[in-house]
Design a protein around this motif. Structure first.
Motif, PDB file in Angstrom:
ATOM      1  N   SER A  28       0.827  -1.204   0.000  1.00 58.22           N
ATOM      2  CA  SER A  28       0.000   0.000   0.000  1.00 58.22           C
ATOM      3  C   SER A  28       0.863   1.258   0.000  1.00 58.22           C
ATOM      4  O   SER A  28       0.548   2.233  -0.689  1.00 58.22           O
ATOM      5  CB  SER A  28      -0.914  -0.009   1.224  1.00 58.22           C
ATOM      6  N   THR A  48      -9.046  11.645  -3.562  1.00 56.82           N
ATOM      7  CA  THR A  48      -9.633  10.307  -3.708  1.00 56.82           C
ATOM      8  C   THR A  48      -8.904   9.460  -4.738  1.00 56.82           C
ATOM      9  O   THR A  48      -9.090   8.251  -4.782  1.00 56.82           O
ATOM     10  CB  THR A  48     -11.119  10.407  -4.103  1.00 56.82           C
ATOM     11  N   SER A  50      -5.776   8.641  -4.834  1.00 54.03           N
ATOM     12  CA  SER A  50      -4.809   7.722  -4.222  1.00 54.03           C
ATOM     13  C   SER A  50      -5.492   6.649  -3.377  1.00 54.03           C
ATOM     14  O   SER A  50      -4.874   5.635  -3.054  1.00 54.03           O
ATOM     15  CB  SER A  50      -3.820   8.497  -3.362  1.00 54.03           C
ATOM     16  N   PHE A  51      -6.741   6.856  -3.016  1.00 55.72           N
ATOM     17  CA  PHE A  51      -7.419   5.913  -2.122  1.00 55.72           C
ATOM     18  C   PHE A  51      -7.778   4.606  -2.816  1.00 55.72           C
ATOM     19  O   PHE A  51      -7.507   3.524  -2.288  1.00 55.72           O
ATOM     20  CB  PHE A  51      -8.681   6.564  -1.539  1.00 55.72           C
ATOM     21  N   LEU A  52      -8.366   4.682  -3.989  1.00 55.09           N
ATOM     22  CA  LEU A  52      -8.840   3.476  -4.679  1.00 55.09           C
ATOM     23  C   LEU A  52      -7.710   2.511  -5.063  1.00 55.09           C
ATOM     24  O   LEU A  52      -7.841   1.311  -4.811  1.00 55.09           O
ATOM     25  CB  LEU A  52      -9.679   3.856  -5.896  1.00 55.09           C
ATOM     26  N   ARG A  54      -4.810   2.112  -3.620  1.00 56.24           N
ATOM     27  CA  ARG A  54      -4.298   1.490  -2.380  1.00 56.24           C
ATOM     28  C   ARG A  54      -5.281   0.464  -1.838  1.00 56.24           C
ATOM     29  O   ARG A  54      -4.878  -0.601  -1.363  1.00 56.24           O
ATOM     30  CB  ARG A  54      -4.019   2.553  -1.330  1.00 56.24           C
ATOM     31  N   LEU A  55      -6.557   0.773  -1.909  1.00 54.25           N
ATOM     32  CA  LEU A  55      -7.579  -0.166  -1.449  1.00 54.25           C
ATOM     33  C   LEU A  55      -7.549  -1.447  -2.272  1.00 54.25           C
ATOM     34  O   LEU A  55      -7.614  -2.554  -1.724  1.00 54.25           O
ATOM     35  CB  LEU A  55      -8.958   0.484  -1.520  1.00 54.25           C
ATOM     36  N   LEU A  56      -7.429  -1.308  -3.591  1.00 55.31           N
ATOM     37  CA  LEU A  56      -7.374  -2.489  -4.453  1.00 55.31           C
ATOM     38  C   LEU A  56      -6.113  -3.313  -4.215  1.00 55.31           C
ATOM     39  O   LEU A  56      -6.161  -4.545  -4.225  1.00 55.31           O
ATOM     40  CB  LEU A  56      -7.464  -2.064  -5.920  1.00 55.31           C
ATOM     41  N   ILE A  58      -4.419  -3.532  -1.379  1.00 58.03           N
ATOM     42  CA  ILE A  58      -4.592  -4.236  -0.102  1.00 58.03           C
ATOM     43  C   ILE A  58      -5.530  -5.428  -0.280  1.00 58.03           C
ATOM     44  O   ILE A  58      -5.287  -6.507   0.266  1.00 58.03           O
ATOM     45  CB  ILE A  58      -5.107  -3.275   0.991  1.00 58.03           C
ATOM     46  N   LEU A  59      -6.585  -5.262  -1.058  1.00 56.91           N
ATOM     47  CA  LEU A  59      -7.510  -6.361  -1.318  1.00 56.91           C
ATOM     48  C   LEU A  59      -6.810  -7.511  -2.036  1.00 56.91           C
ATOM     49  O   LEU A  59      -6.950  -8.678  -1.648  1.00 56.91           O
ATOM     50  CB  LEU A  59      -8.709  -5.865  -2.128  1.00 56.91           C
TER      51      LEU A  59
END
Length: 89
Positions: A28, A48, A50-52, A54-56, A58-59
């Motif tokens: 991440s 927003t 940078s958020f998506l 990083r979320l993907l 981590i998933l």
């Protein structure tokens, strides 16, 4: 239980915790750095963006490394539970 055994158990638990956190956080951080460099190069200041990614990441990391991390945690827990009679006596 001697202090050496307690310290050894704590060391193993701390190492396992650090390993789990590192496996989830390092990818991440790397993706966040890449997105930040992209944003700096293109001068896009969208929070927003940078958020998506990083979320993907981590998933995907959880999907790929999750079974191994769970196995490591279960092995540590089973070893700890099986050694309770040896640690007390």
């Amino acid at each position: 239980m001697t202090p050496e055994i307690a310290v050894d158990l704590f060391r193993e638990a701390l190492w396992l915790t650090a390993l789990i956190v590192a496996i989830l956080v390092v990818p991440s951080l790397l993706v966040g750095l890449l997105v930040a460099m992209f944003q700096a190069a293109t001068q896009i200041n969208e929070q927003t963006l940078s958020f998506l990614p990083r979320l993907l990441v981590i998933l995907v990391t959880l999907i790929v490394a999750g079974p191994w991390l769970t196995r490591q945690l279960m092995e540590y827990s089973q070893t700890l539970i099986h050694n309770i009679p040896l640690l007390i006596g």
